[in-house]
Each structure stands twice: as structure tokens, then as C-alpha cells.
Design a protein around this motif. Structure first.
Motif, PDB file in Angstrom:
ATOM      1  N   TRP A 318       0.824  -1.211   0.000  1.00 23.87           N
ATOM      2  CA  TRP A 318       0.000   0.000   0.000  1.00 23.87           C
ATOM      3  C   TRP A 318       0.862   1.267   0.000  1.00 23.87           C
ATOM      4  O   TRP A 318       0.480   2.293  -0.587  1.00 23.87           O
ATOM      5  N   ALA A 319       2.044   1.203   0.628  1.00 23.22           N
ATOM      6  CA  ALA A 319       2.971   2.345   0.593  1.00 23.22           C
ATOM      7  C   ALA A 319       3.437   2.601  -0.844  1.00 23.22           C
ATOM      8  O   ALA A 319       3.569   3.750  -1.272  1.00 23.22           O
ATOM      9  N   PHE A 320       3.661   1.508  -1.591  1.00 22.66           N
ATOM     10  CA  PHE A 320       4.032   1.647  -3.002  1.00 22.66           C
ATOM     11  C   PHE A 320       2.866   2.207  -3.811  1.00 22.66           C
ATOM     12  O   PHE A 320       3.045   3.107  -4.645  1.00 22.66           O
ATOM     13  N   ILE A 321       1.668   1.696  -3.558  1.00 24.46           N
ATOM     14  CA  ILE A 321       0.473   2.186  -4.260  1.00 24.46           C
ATOM     15  C   ILE A 321       0.260   3.674  -3.988  1.00 24.46           C
ATOM     16  O   ILE A 321      -0.123   4.430  -4.882  1.00 24.46           O
ATOM     17  N   ASP A 322       0.542   4.093  -2.753  1.00 22.99           N
ATOM     18  CA  ASP A 322       0.399   5.507  -2.381  1.00 22.99           C
ATOM     19  C   ASP A 322       1.628   6.337  -2.773  1.00 22.99           C
ATOM     20  O   ASP A 322       1.733   7.512  -2.398  1.00 22.99           O
ATOM     21  N   GLU A 323       2.553   5.681  -3.500  1.00 18.92           N
ATOM     22  CA  GLU A 323       3.762   6.328  -4.030  1.00 18.92           C
ATOM     23  C   GLU A 323       4.653   6.916  -2.936  1.00 18.92           C
ATOM     24  O   GLU A 323       5.285   7.956  -3.091  1.00 18.92           O
ATOM     25  N   GLU A 328      11.181  -1.708  -5.426  1.00 19.38           N
ATOM     26  CA  GLU A 328      12.131  -2.654  -4.838  1.00 19.38           C
ATOM     27  C   GLU A 328      12.071  -2.659  -3.310  1.00 19.38           C
ATOM     28  O   GLU A 328      12.479  -3.623  -2.665  1.00 19.38           O
ATOM     29  N   LYS A 329      11.579  -1.562  -2.719  1.00 17.03           N
ATOM     30  CA  LYS A 329      11.560  -1.484  -1.257  1.00 17.03           C
ATOM     31  C   LYS A 329      10.460  -2.343  -0.637  1.00 17.03           C
ATOM     32  O   LYS A 329      10.500  -2.630   0.566  1.00 17.03           O
ATOM     33  N   ILE A 330       9.473  -2.764  -1.423  1.00 15.18           N
ATOM     34  CA  ILE A 330       8.405  -3.631  -0.883  1.00 15.18           C
ATOM     35  C   ILE A 330       9.032  -4.876  -0.255  1.00 15.18           C
ATOM     36  O   ILE A 330       8.797  -5.201   0.913  1.00 15.18           O
ATOM     37  N   ALA A 331       9.851  -5.573  -1.022  1.00 11.53           N
ATOM     38  CA  ALA A 331      10.489  -6.803  -0.529  1.00 11.53           C
ATOM     39  C   ALA A 331      11.477  -6.499   0.590  1.00 11.53           C
ATOM     40  O   ALA A 331      11.611  -7.290   1.539  1.00 11.53           O
TER      41      ALA A 331
END
Length: 369
Positions: A318-323, A328-331
Motif C-alpha cells: 500500500w505504501a508503493f500504491i500511495d507512491e 524494490e523497497k516492498i520486498a
């Protein structure tokens, strides 16, 4: 007529379920509906089905409990996304009602707890994920798990299957949402791009079917025609084939234990109108998609490790979706959370253990974001 209660009727699973109910009024009756917040669509569907009972997320867990009591369904389709789907699954099983489960987090977070609930109440948990639906059917057709030595879960590979490592690291949200074969919600589409979703399915398969992690394999199959396979003890592999349409596993769950004709177009091996009928298979690139490797590790360690994996992945995705973070930081966030191994080694005895581990993992992940 089976009475069907649909949880999450405006999401991707719910929309497919509603389509089935519209096309099979002869054998399914919609007795209740819930939606996240789309009141207009909810009211429209309730009017169409002449369904007096419906509610949105605002009415919470207590509202769902009352809905189950009022509608008295034969089976509940849980299409709620994410960890929010766990509490409704528990309510359904406590009521002794069959559960058509699309919410994989219910099994990933609380497998041992909900299985015990189902055993006590006499409920059946029928998997709706296309991969687990396929395995469920194949195991039954092969005479049970005693005859099967390996489960093979297929993965489309997502939109970055052929991308080089350095390009994947800088992928945008727009890139991640271009799934090649499936039309799904935002979060699950991002999870498919990271292969985190496939990792959750590995954990789910282990818990649903009682197989050791070493007996589960993931194979990349970009056409998404074969939904899973089993290898029997004699080395022969059996597969389930169909178009990539979630209505297939939903109908299987609703009709179980019968197999009936339905409104879906029968699968045709020679029909290339929707694309090539060439079937290809590849090994997953574990180093470029580390969430899959981390999920196998969580599945093997068990206890609260799957809870930590799921919670950290939800926060990071969700942090990636919210930009707020790069792809790469998801993993990287999930790996960091899972490094706190002592926190996740405790056994899962009840829902208190589940929610405490979930809350802790989310707290750590949020700090890393």
C-alpha cells in the motif's frame, strides 16, 4: 435453491459472483450482500436481487454477524480483500455455515484456528483462489493427498516476468498494474507483480492441504491456462485447464460437491481467438522476486511467521500504491520485518495471538516505510 451471502460484492470476486447469480437464478438465490463503501452499487444490486439485507463496512463486524443470523445462508462467498476478511470468515465458521473462501489472508493468518472452528461447527472451507480450487479438485480426483507427492502452483509471472533486474527495481505503479492475463483489484495486482501473491498462495496451500513446504513448487506459466497441477506418487502430473476467469472456481465452490453445467463457455484447446494455445513453463526468478523466497521461508517456519509476512507485505504494498516507496523497497521492508525471528516463533493458539502478531508486524513495517 442454495441461498448465497456475498461479502465484498463490488470487488473483483464479488462482481464475478454476482454475474454467476444473475445467470443461474434457477439454482442460486442471493440472500444478502456487503460492500466496502460503494453504497450506490450495493443498493442497485440489492434491488435487482430483491434482497432485503445489505450493509457497508461502516456497520463493521457486528453488522456482518447480524446479517448472517438474518439471512441464514447455505454458503457465504468471502471476497473481502486483505486482513479485513479474517473476522468475517471466523463469524461464518462459528455459525456452522459453508465458506467459499477467496480471502487467502484468512488461511495465511489464522489457518490452524479457523480449521479447528470448521471442524467443531461442521462447516466446509471451499477454496476460491483459482490455484487452490484446482488443487482441491485434483486431490479429490486423485483419491486424496495420500496419493499425491507434490503440489505445483502456477504463476503468470506478472508484468515484469521478462524485465531485467535493474528495470524491475524502478518499476512504477502504472507498470505494476498492467497484468498480462488477470483483471483484479489494485492491491492483488501489485502483489502479482512482486510475486508476493504467489508467496501467500504457497503458505495457503501448505495449510489448506497439509503438505510440507518441500512438497510445494511454483512454476511460471504466463498463459494462465493451467491453474495448478499435482504430481502423484507414481510421478505422473495431472493439471486443471480453463480460461483465466474467476467465475470458474467460484461456481465450483457454490456447486460443490456436485459438478453441473453452467453458463460459461466450455474450454477449447484449439480455440486461439483469445490468444495462443501454446503452453510454456519457466522457473521463477527468486532473486529478482525475493518475496516468493521469503514466503517459502515463512511457510517453513510456520507459527507467526506467515502473519508477519502478510502484515508487512500489506503495509509495504500500500505504501508503493500511495507512491511513498519505490517498487524494490516492498520486498526489503518485508525481509526486515521477518528478521525479528524471535517475535514470530510463538505458536498461534487463538485470535488474540493472531492480532497481536499482526499489529506488531504492521508497526515495524510502518516505521520502515
Amino acid at each position: 435453491m442454495k441461498k448465497i451471502l456475498v461479502l465484498g460484492c463490488t470487488g473483483s470476486i464479488g462482481t464475478s459472483t454476482v454475474d454467476i447469480l444473475k445467470n443461474h437464478k434457477d439454482r442460486f438465490a442471493c440472500c444478502g450482500l456487503t460492500a466496502n463503501k460503494n453504497k450506490e452499487k450495493l443498493e442497485e444490486l440489492a434491488s435487482f436481487f430483491e434482497c432485503p439485507y445489505s450493509l457497508t463496512r461502516e456497520e463493521g463486524t457486528e453488522g456482518i454477524k447480524k446479517l448472517i443470523e438474518k439471512t441464514k445462508p447455505d454458503i457465504v462467498v468471502n471476497g473481502i480483500a486483505g486482513s479485513a476478511g479474517l473476522a468475517p470468515s471466523i463469524l461464518v465458521l462459528e455459525a456452522g455455515i459453508d465458506l467459499a473462501l477467496a480471502n487467502k489472508e484468512s488461511v495465511v493468518m489464522a489457518g490452524p484456528v479457523i480449521f479447528e472452528m470448521a471442524k467443531k461447527s461442521g462447516s466446509r472451507i471451499l477454496p476460491v483462489d483459482s490455484e487452490h480450487s484446482a488443487i482441491f479438485t485434483l486431490l479429490n480426483n486423485c483419491g486424496g493427498s495420500k496419493n499425491v507427492g507434490q503440489l505445483i502452483i502456477t504463476a503468470s509471472g506478472g508484468p515484469f516476468r521478462t524485465w531485467p533486474s535493474e528495470k524491475i527495481a524502478n518499476a512504477t505503479l502504472k507498470d505494476a498494474l498492467k497484468h498480462p492475463t488477470w483483471n483484479m483489484g489494485t492491491k492483488i495486482t501489485v502483489d502479482s507483480a512482486t510475486l508476493g501473491n504467489k508467496g501467500l498462495e504457497v503458505i495457503e496451500a501448505k495449510r489448506l492441504f497439509g503438505f510440507d513446504t518441500k512438497q510445494i513448487e511454483v512454476v511460471v506459466h504466463p498463459e494462465s491456462i493451467i491453474h495448478s497441477l499435482v504430481r502423484t506418487n507414481d510421478g505422473i502430473v495431472y493439471a486443471q485447464l480453463s480460461e483465466p476467469d474467476m467465475k470458474h472456481p467460484i461456481i465450483q465452490a457454490l456447486d460443490w460437491p456436485e459438478v453441473k453445467h453452467n453458463f460459461m463457455k466450455p474450454f477449447d484447446l484449439t480455440d486461439t481467438a483469445t490468444g495462443s494455445r501454446t503452453l510454456t513453463f519457466e522457473k521463477p526468478r527468486m532473486d529478482d522476486f525475493p518475496l516468493l523466497k521469503l514466503a517459502f521461508k515463512a511457510a517453513e517456519k510456520d507459527n507467526c511467521h506467515p502473519i508477519a509476512f502478510n502484515a508487512a507485505n500489506e503495509i509495504a504494498a500500500w505504501a508503493f500504491i500511495d507512491e511513498k516507496i519505490r517498487f524494490e523497497k516492498i520486498a526489503q521492508i518485508v525481509e526486515k520485518v521477518m528478521e525479528n525471528e524471535d517475535e514470530w516463533n510463538s505458536p498461534v493458539r487463538d485470535t488474540k495471538d493472531i492480532f497481536e502478531a499482526d499489529s506488531l508486524a504492521r508497526s515495524i513495517a510502518k516505521k520502515l516505510v
